[in-house]
Design an enzyme around this catalytic site. Structure first.
Site, PDB file in Angstrom:
ATOM      1  N   SER A 169       0.238  -0.990   0.059  1.00 10.73           N
ATOM      2  CA  SER A 169       0.201   0.165  -0.499  1.00 10.73           C
ATOM      3  C   SER A 169       0.688   1.320  -0.078  1.00 10.73           C
ATOM      4  O   SER A 169       2.538   0.758   0.665  1.00 10.73           O
ATOM      5  CB  SER A 169      -0.780  -0.017   1.020  1.00 10.73           C
ATOM      6  OG  SER A 169      -1.463   1.922   1.910  1.00 10.73           O
TER       7      SER A 169
ATOM      8  N   TYR B 112      -2.042  -1.044  10.651  1.00 11.90           N
ATOM      9  CA  TYR B 112      -2.019  -1.568   8.680  1.00 11.90           C
ATOM     10  C   TYR B 112      -0.828  -0.952   8.292  1.00 11.90           C
ATOM     11  O   TYR B 112      -0.337  -1.401   7.820  1.00 11.90           O
ATOM     12  CB  TYR B 112      -3.231  -0.630   8.124  1.00 11.90           C
ATOM     13  CG  TYR B 112      -3.260  -0.525   6.825  1.00 11.90           C
ATOM     14  CD1 TYR B 112      -3.837  -2.211   6.529  1.00 11.90           C
ATOM     15  CD2 TYR B 112      -2.646   0.052   6.179  1.00 11.90           C
ATOM     16  CE1 TYR B 112      -4.544  -2.266   5.198  1.00 11.90           C
ATOM     17  CE2 TYR B 112      -3.276   0.012   4.450  1.00 11.90           C
ATOM     18  CZ  TYR B 112      -3.967  -1.421   4.530  1.00 11.90           C
ATOM     19  OH  TYR B 112      -4.068  -0.967   2.674  1.00 11.90           O
TER      20      TYR B 112
HETATM   21  P1  NAD Z   1     -10.955  -6.923   0.115  1.00 15.72           P
HETATM   22  O1  NAD Z   1     -10.919  -6.500   1.646  1.00 15.72           O
HETATM   23  O2  NAD Z   1     -11.689  -6.160  -0.603  1.00 15.72           O
HETATM   24  O3  NAD Z   1     -10.525  -7.827   0.042  1.00 15.72           O
HETATM   25  C1  NAD Z   1     -10.073  -8.328   1.120  1.00 15.72           C
HETATM   26  C2  NAD Z   1      -9.279 -10.308   0.297  1.00 15.72           C
HETATM   27  O4  NAD Z   1      -8.180 -10.742   0.832  1.00 15.72           O
HETATM   28  C3  NAD Z   1     -10.624 -11.151  -0.453  1.00 15.72           C
HETATM   29  O5  NAD Z   1     -10.953 -11.819  -0.408  1.00 15.72           O
HETATM   30  C4  NAD Z   1     -10.517 -11.622   1.709  1.00 15.72           C
HETATM   31  O6  NAD Z   1     -11.438 -12.634   1.582  1.00 15.72           O
HETATM   32  C5  NAD Z   1      -9.197 -12.257   1.166  1.00 15.72           C
HETATM   33  N1  NAD Z   1      -9.137 -12.115   3.109  1.00 15.72           N
HETATM   34  C6  NAD Z   1      -9.000 -11.595   4.191  1.00 15.72           C
HETATM   35  N2  NAD Z   1      -8.794 -12.125   5.284  1.00 15.72           N
HETATM   36  C7  NAD Z   1      -8.708 -13.400   5.658  1.00 15.72           C
HETATM   37  C8  NAD Z   1      -7.851 -14.627   5.918  1.00 15.72           C
HETATM   38  N3  NAD Z   1      -7.937 -14.481   7.222  1.00 15.72           N
HETATM   39  N4  NAD Z   1      -8.188 -15.898   5.230  1.00 15.72           N
HETATM   40  C9  NAD Z   1      -8.236 -15.746   4.061  1.00 15.72           C
HETATM   41  N5  NAD Z   1      -8.225 -14.954   3.493  1.00 15.72           N
HETATM   42  C10 NAD Z   1      -8.967 -13.780   3.600  1.00 15.72           C
HETATM   43  O7  NAD Z   1      -9.662  -5.924   0.126  1.00 15.72           O
HETATM   44  P2  NAD Z   1      -9.108  -5.161  -1.208  1.00 15.72           P
HETATM   45  O8  NAD Z   1      -9.635  -3.737  -0.765  1.00 15.72           O
HETATM   46  O9  NAD Z   1      -9.235  -5.350  -2.574  1.00 15.72           O
HETATM   47  O10 NAD Z   1      -7.501  -4.621  -0.956  1.00 15.72           O
HETATM   48  C11 NAD Z   1      -6.540  -5.956  -1.512  1.00 15.72           C
HETATM   49  C12 NAD Z   1      -4.945  -5.853  -0.986  1.00 15.72           C
HETATM   50  O11 NAD Z   1      -4.639  -4.330  -1.365  1.00 15.72           O
HETATM   51  C13 NAD Z   1      -5.209  -5.820   0.781  1.00 15.72           C
HETATM   52  O12 NAD Z   1      -3.828  -6.571   0.803  1.00 15.72           O
HETATM   53  C14 NAD Z   1      -5.436  -3.851   0.889  1.00 15.72           C
HETATM   54  O13 NAD Z   1      -3.980  -3.564   1.831  1.00 15.72           O
HETATM   55  C15 NAD Z   1      -4.178  -3.559  -0.253  1.00 15.72           C
HETATM   56  N6  NAD Z   1      -4.504  -2.500  -0.806  1.00 15.72           N
HETATM   57  C16 NAD Z   1      -6.319  -1.786  -0.965  1.00 15.72           C
HETATM   58  C17 NAD Z   1      -6.404  -0.754  -0.873  1.00 15.72           C
HETATM   59  C18 NAD Z   1      -7.651   0.300  -1.269  1.00 15.72           C
HETATM   60  O14 NAD Z   1      -7.998   1.287  -1.494  1.00 15.72           O
HETATM   61  N7  NAD Z   1      -8.641  -0.816  -0.988  1.00 15.72           N
HETATM   62  C19 NAD Z   1      -5.483   0.824  -0.859  1.00 15.72           C
HETATM   63  C20 NAD Z   1      -3.774  -0.546  -1.047  1.00 15.72           C
HETATM   64  C21 NAD Z   1      -3.535  -1.232  -0.571  1.00 15.72           C
END
Ligand code: NAD
Length: 252
Positions: free
Chosen positions: A134, A147
């Site tokens: 991130s 985080y």
């Molecule tokens: P999301 O919450 O939509 O999806 C997260 C995924 O992780 C899901 O498939 C969920 O089932 C899985 N997951 C969560 N806990 C779990 C566990 N204990 N065991 C197995 N699977 C598990 O997330 P997102 O917003 O698509 O983000 C994805 C990645 O990108 C993350 O690492 C997040 O930190 C990073 N990120 C997101 C953003 C944003 O703006 N959304 C920005 C920067 C980085």
């Protein structure tokens, strides 16, 4: 590919499958729904798609995920650590259990998957490890201590793995997105708009994207395209990098 059931992970899984890469579709959710999604991806891409529902907060389950992937697919060439969770709170009120869960899923799982996957990648002399970190792996924001710490840790882990594997044909990189318009962010926009009686566009520009100079969300397809590039041969000299894809956020 961890956490591929929705949003960023789903976009990356679809892009990899479209490129002909066999994918293990992984995450938490309702089994029947996930199986439907798995079948859709397999049918639309024509590649072999497996489903795994390991809870990656548990080290033993992470090891099982990697072992099962290697058995089902006959190997593991590309590891994408995408699963992640968030909790927002001042440090003094931060629930210790949430801190542990965030370190477990956002950081420790990336260590456990890499640790289990590297021996087979070394034997093959090729591999790609991609950690979806991130902008918070490079800079901090208040109230996101767990985080920010986990994502900075993930970037440090990425650099160390890259150095250890530099001569093996395996690269390891972190992708550092800014804000992506996911369902979670959509809900935040709605609640802020209602709480402050502001139009949606103003909430997006002045509150949600306050730190993102382009004032535009990063598209899932932009992150997926970067993953595809980093998996290719033209990216073989890119290793140990933490690549921002954040609309200029970390340029400040
Ligand atoms: P999301 O919450 O939509 O999806 C997260 C995924 O992780 C899901 O498939 C969920 O089932 C899985 N997951 C969560 N806990 C779990 C566990 N204990 N065991 C197995 N699977 C598990 O997330 P997102 O917003 O698509 O983000 C994805 C990645 O990108 C993350 O690492 C997040 O930190 C990073 N990120 C997101 C953003 C944003 O703006 N959304 C920005 C920067 C980085």
């Amino acid at each position: 590919m961890t956490g591929s059931t929705r949003e960023i992970g789903w976009g990356i899984a679809q892009a990899l499958a479209k490129e002909g890469v066999q994918v293990i579709f992984h995450g938490l959710g309702e089994a029947e729904e996930l199986e439907r999604q798995r079948r859709t991806l397999a049918e639309s891409s024509g590649v072999n798609v497996g489903l795994h529902q390991a809870d990656i907060s548990q080290a033993a389950d992470v090891a099982r995920l990697v072992e099962d992937t290697q058995r089902a697919m006959g190997g593991l060439d590309i590891l994408v650590n995408n699963a992640g969770i968030q909790h927002v709170s001042p440090v003094e009120d931060f629930p210790a259990e949430r801190w542990d869960a965030i370190q477990g899923i956002n950081l420790n799982a990336s260590f456990h998957t890499a640790r289990a996957a590297i021996p087979e990648m070394k034997r093959r002399g090729w591999g790609r490890i991609l950690n979806i970190a991130s902008a918070h792996g490079l800079v901090a924001s208040p109230f996101k201590s767990a985080y920010v710490a986990a994502k900075h840790g993930q970037v440090g882990l990425t650099k160390t793995i890259a150095l250890e594997l530099a001569e093996t044909g395996i690269t390891c990189n972190a992708i550092c997105p800014g804000y992506v318009q996911t369902a979670l962010v959509d809900a935040q926009i709605e609640s802020q708009a209602q709480a402050h009686s502001l139009p949606r566009e103003k909430v997006i520009r002045d509150i949600i994207l306050a730190a993102q100079p382009t004032k535009r969300f990063v598209g899932v397809e932009e992150i997926a395209a970067l993953v595809i590039f980093l998996c290719g041969d033209h990216a073989r000299s890119i290793t140990g990098a933490a690549i921002p894809i954040d609309g200029g956020w970390t340029a400040r």
